[in-house]
Design a protein around this motif. Structure first.
Motif, PDB file in Angstrom:
ATOM      1  N   PRO A 129       0.827  -1.214   0.000  1.00  0.00           N
ATOM      2  CA  PRO A 129       0.000   0.000   0.000  1.00  0.00           C
ATOM      3  C   PRO A 129       0.860   1.262   0.000  1.00  0.00           C
ATOM      4  CG  PRO A 129      -0.846  -1.584   1.579  1.00  0.00           C
ATOM      5  CD  PRO A 129       0.452  -2.131   1.094  1.00  0.00           C
ATOM      6  N   THR A 130       0.334   2.285  -0.641  1.00  0.00           N
ATOM      7  CA  THR A 130       1.107   3.503  -0.873  1.00  0.00           C
ATOM      8  C   THR A 130       1.625   4.131   0.415  1.00  0.00           C
ATOM      9  OG1 THR A 130      -0.182   3.977  -2.861  1.00  0.00           O
ATOM     10  CG2 THR A 130       1.027   5.807  -1.890  1.00  0.00           C
ATOM     11  N   ASP A 131       0.763   4.277   1.401  1.00  0.00           N
ATOM     12  CA  ASP A 131       1.201   4.942   2.627  1.00  0.00           C
ATOM     13  C   ASP A 131       2.248   4.132   3.386  1.00  0.00           C
ATOM     14  OD1 ASP A 131      -0.285   7.161   2.195  1.00  0.00           O
ATOM     15  OD2 ASP A 131      -1.565   6.965   3.968  1.00  0.00           O
ATOM     16  N   MET A 132       2.201   2.812   3.286  1.00  0.00           N
ATOM     17  CA  MET A 132       3.195   1.991   3.961  1.00  0.00           C
ATOM     18  C   MET A 132       4.553   2.134   3.276  1.00  0.00           C
ATOM     19  SD  MET A 132       1.316   1.148   6.322  1.00  0.00           S
ATOM     20  CE  MET A 132       2.679   0.444   7.220  1.00  0.00           C
ATOM     21  N   VAL A 133       4.537   2.158   1.952  1.00  0.00           N
ATOM     22  CA  VAL A 133       5.783   2.403   1.222  1.00  0.00           C
ATOM     23  C   VAL A 133       6.321   3.795   1.553  1.00  0.00           C
ATOM     24  CG1 VAL A 133       6.815   2.678  -1.069  1.00  0.00           C
ATOM     25  CG2 VAL A 133       5.181   0.823  -0.645  1.00  0.00           C
ATOM     26  N   ALA A 134       5.418   4.772   1.605  1.00  0.00           N
ATOM     27  CA  ALA A 134       5.840   6.141   1.905  1.00  0.00           C
ATOM     28  C   ALA A 134       6.429   6.257   3.308  1.00  0.00           C
ATOM     29  CB  ALA A 134       4.654   7.093   1.755  1.00  0.00           C
ATOM     30  N   MET A 135       5.898   5.513   4.278  1.00  0.00           N
ATOM     31  CA  MET A 135       6.438   5.530   5.635  1.00  0.00           C
ATOM     32  C   MET A 135       7.866   5.002   5.655  1.00  0.00           C
ATOM     33  SD  MET A 135       4.384   6.751   8.023  1.00  0.00           S
ATOM     34  CE  MET A 135       4.933   5.982   9.539  1.00  0.00           C
ATOM     35  N   VAL A 136       8.093   3.896   4.963  1.00  0.00           N
ATOM     36  CA  VAL A 136       9.439   3.317   4.929  1.00  0.00           C
ATOM     37  C   VAL A 136      10.399   4.244   4.195  1.00  0.00           C
ATOM     38  CG1 VAL A 136      10.806   1.364   4.114  1.00  0.00           C
ATOM     39  CG2 VAL A 136       8.543   0.970   5.100  1.00  0.00           C
ATOM     40  N   LEU A 137       9.944   4.827   3.107  1.00  0.00           N
ATOM     41  CA  LEU A 137      10.782   5.773   2.371  1.00  0.00           C
ATOM     42  C   LEU A 137      11.114   6.985   3.232  1.00  0.00           C
ATOM     43  CD1 LEU A 137      12.160   6.570  -0.271  1.00  0.00           C
ATOM     44  CD2 LEU A 137       9.986   7.566  -1.020  1.00  0.00           C
ATOM     45  N   ALA A 138      10.149   7.442   4.028  1.00  0.00           N
ATOM     46  CA  ALA A 138      10.382   8.573   4.929  1.00  0.00           C
ATOM     47  C   ALA A 138      11.437   8.242   5.977  1.00  0.00           C
ATOM     48  CB  ALA A 138       9.078   8.987   5.598  1.00  0.00           C
ATOM     49  N   MET A 139      11.398   7.023   6.502  1.00  0.00           N
ATOM     50  CA  MET A 139      12.411   6.616   7.477  1.00  0.00           C
ATOM     51  C   MET A 139      13.801   6.605   6.844  1.00  0.00           C
ATOM     52  SD  MET A 139      10.685   3.655   9.860  1.00  0.00           S
ATOM     53  CE  MET A 139       9.954   2.701   8.542  1.00  0.00           C
ATOM     54  N   PHE A 140      13.874   6.056   5.637  1.00  0.00           N
ATOM     55  CA  PHE A 140      15.173   6.010   4.962  1.00  0.00           C
ATOM     56  C   PHE A 140      15.686   7.420   4.667  1.00  0.00           C
ATOM     57  CE2 PHE A 140      17.823   5.855   1.146  1.00  0.00           C
ATOM     58  CZ  PHE A 140      18.774   4.921   1.528  1.00  0.00           C
ATOM     59  N   ALA A 141      14.794   8.279   4.170  1.00  0.00           N
ATOM     60  CA  ALA A 141      15.200   9.643   3.816  1.00  0.00           C
ATOM     61  C   ALA A 141      15.676  10.427   5.036  1.00  0.00           C
ATOM     62  CB  ALA A 141      14.034  10.372   3.146  1.00  0.00           C
ATOM     63  N   SER A 142      15.052  10.225   6.187  1.00  0.00           N
ATOM     64  CA  SER A 142      15.448  10.970   7.374  1.00  0.00           C
ATOM     65  C   SER A 142      16.813  10.527   7.889  1.00  0.00           C
ATOM     66  CB  SER A 142      14.395  10.810   8.475  1.00  0.00           C
ATOM     67  OG  SER A 142      14.290   9.464   8.886  1.00  0.00           O
ATOM     68  N   LEU A 143      17.201   9.291   7.586  1.00  0.00           N
ATOM     69  CA  LEU A 143      18.502   8.807   8.044  1.00  0.00           C
ATOM     70  C   LEU A 143      19.659   9.411   7.256  1.00  0.00           C
ATOM     71  CD1 LEU A 143      17.684   5.026   8.639  1.00  0.00           C
ATOM     72  CD2 LEU A 143      18.346   6.706  10.376  1.00  0.00           C
ATOM     73  N   ILE A 144      19.385   9.902   6.057  1.00  0.00           N
ATOM     74  CA  ILE A 144      20.466  10.468   5.240  1.00  0.00           C
ATOM     75  C   ILE A 144      21.063  11.718   5.888  1.00  0.00           C
ATOM     76  CG2 ILE A 144      21.044  11.491   2.999  1.00  0.00           C
ATOM     77  CD1 ILE A 144      18.945   9.616   1.758  1.00  0.00           C
ATOM     78  N   PRO A 145      20.259  12.764   6.213  1.00  0.00           N
ATOM     79  CA  PRO A 145      20.862  13.921   6.890  1.00  0.00           C
ATOM     80  C   PRO A 145      21.386  13.581   8.276  1.00  0.00           C
ATOM     81  CG  PRO A 145      18.474  14.141   6.818  1.00  0.00           C
ATOM     82  CD  PRO A 145      18.821  12.986   5.946  1.00  0.00           C
ATOM     83  N   ILE A 146      20.736  12.638   8.959  1.00  0.00           N
ATOM     84  CA  ILE A 146      21.222  12.238  10.281  1.00  0.00           C
ATOM     85  C   ILE A 146      22.631  11.666  10.171  1.00  0.00           C
ATOM     86  CG2 ILE A 146      20.899  10.585  12.169  1.00  0.00           C
ATOM     87  CD1 ILE A 146      19.030  12.953  12.309  1.00  0.00           C
ATOM     88  N   LEU A 147      22.851  10.818   9.166  1.00  0.00           N
ATOM     89  CA  LEU A 147      24.183  10.239   8.967  1.00  0.00           C
ATOM     90  C   LEU A 147      25.212  11.320   8.639  1.00  0.00           C
ATOM     91  CD1 LEU A 147      26.097   7.834   8.629  1.00  0.00           C
ATOM     92  CD2 LEU A 147      25.312   7.649   6.252  1.00  0.00           C
ATOM     93  N   VAL A 148      24.852  12.239   7.767  1.00  0.00           N
ATOM     94  CA  VAL A 148      25.785  13.305   7.375  1.00  0.00           C
ATOM     95  C   VAL A 148      26.163  14.166   8.580  1.00  0.00           C
ATOM     96  CG1 VAL A 148      26.047  15.386   5.975  1.00  0.00           C
ATOM     97  CG2 VAL A 148      24.978  13.341   4.993  1.00  0.00           C
ATOM     98  N   ILE A 149      25.172  14.549   9.364  1.00  0.00           N
ATOM     99  CA  ILE A 149      25.443  15.376  10.538  1.00  0.00           C
ATOM    100  C   ILE A 149      26.295  14.621  11.562  1.00  0.00           C
ATOM    101  CG2 ILE A 149      24.387  16.584  12.496  1.00  0.00           C
ATOM    102  CD1 ILE A 149      21.947  17.096  10.686  1.00  0.00           C
TER     103      ILE A 149
END
Length: 221
Positions: A129-149
């Motif tokens: 389902p779209t929202d479930m995919v979007a939730m997982v994508l959101a988690m992955f995307a938030s880890l990118i700036p966290i890793l850089v910082i």
């Protein structure tokens, strides 16, 4: 039986103390605060937030199939990373399950990202389902700036995950979920009291998590 003590001047027995017991010193207050901070830090740690939020969104949006997809996503976003961290603690690679040292987070965060990315690819291929995919994508995307910082500064993952979760809930289920925002502040307080982060690190974590996860989730729906 011990003999009664005597005063140095008269040699008479010292009078027994009859007054009330001394009031506790203020030193007990930081201990109480630390106890509550530890409960909050451990109880609302990132994996617990993820395990709570994913089924909530999945169930309310898609019913039991959504809960099933949430469990699948949580396996890769929370359960497998928790196993990896606990294994590292047992082997002495890091000191505790919160991975307090910044340099060691540079090992943990990429592993979590890889695990989350694995579930994302599988969910896309299996037409989740779209929202479930979007939730997982959101988690992955938030880890990118966290890793850089984290390369330079120990930003708070606790507040990043909590901030992102609140915003995603508000987008998926309605703005009333923003009333959970004070919980993010409480989590930040616990991290500062335990001296695991500064106030600035918790604030930046909350803002980065909310923006990265929120914008990604909103655009991916």
């Amino acid at each position: 039986m011990a003999e009664p003590t005597t005063t140095p001047t008269t040699g008479s027995p010292a009078a027994p103390t009859t007054g009330p017991p001394a009031a506790p010193t203020t030193g007990a207050e930081p201990s109480a605060a630390t106890g509550w901070a530890r409960r909050i830090t451990d109880g609302v740690e990132p994996k617990n937030v993820i395990i709570a939020v994913l089924p909530l969104v999945g169930g309310l949006r898609y019913g039991w199939p959504g809960v099933g997809w949430a469990a699948f996503a949580a396996l890769f976003a929370a359960v497998i990373p928790t196993w990896f961290i606990r294994r590292g603690v047992r082997r002495g690679s890091w000191e505790d399950r919160h991975v307090g040292r910044r340099q060691r987070r540079l090992v943990v965060i990429p592993f979590v990202m890889l695990s989350v990315l694995t579930s994302l690819v599988a969910m896309l291929r299996l037409d989740a389902p779209t929202d479930m995919v979007a939730m997982v994508l959101a988690m992955f995307a938030s880890l990118i700036p966290i890793l850089v910082i984290t390369v330079w500064w120990k930003v708070s993952i606790h507040t990043a995950v909590a901030g992102g979760a609140v915003v995603c809930l508000a987008i998926a289920l309605g703005p009333w979920w923003l009333l959970l925002s004070p919980l993010v502040a409480v989590i930040g307080w616990s991290r500062v009291v335990l001296r695991d982060h500064t106030t600035a690190q918790t604030l930046v974590g909350a803002v980065v998590g909310a923006l990265a996860a929120g914008l990604t989730f909103w655009s991916a729906r």
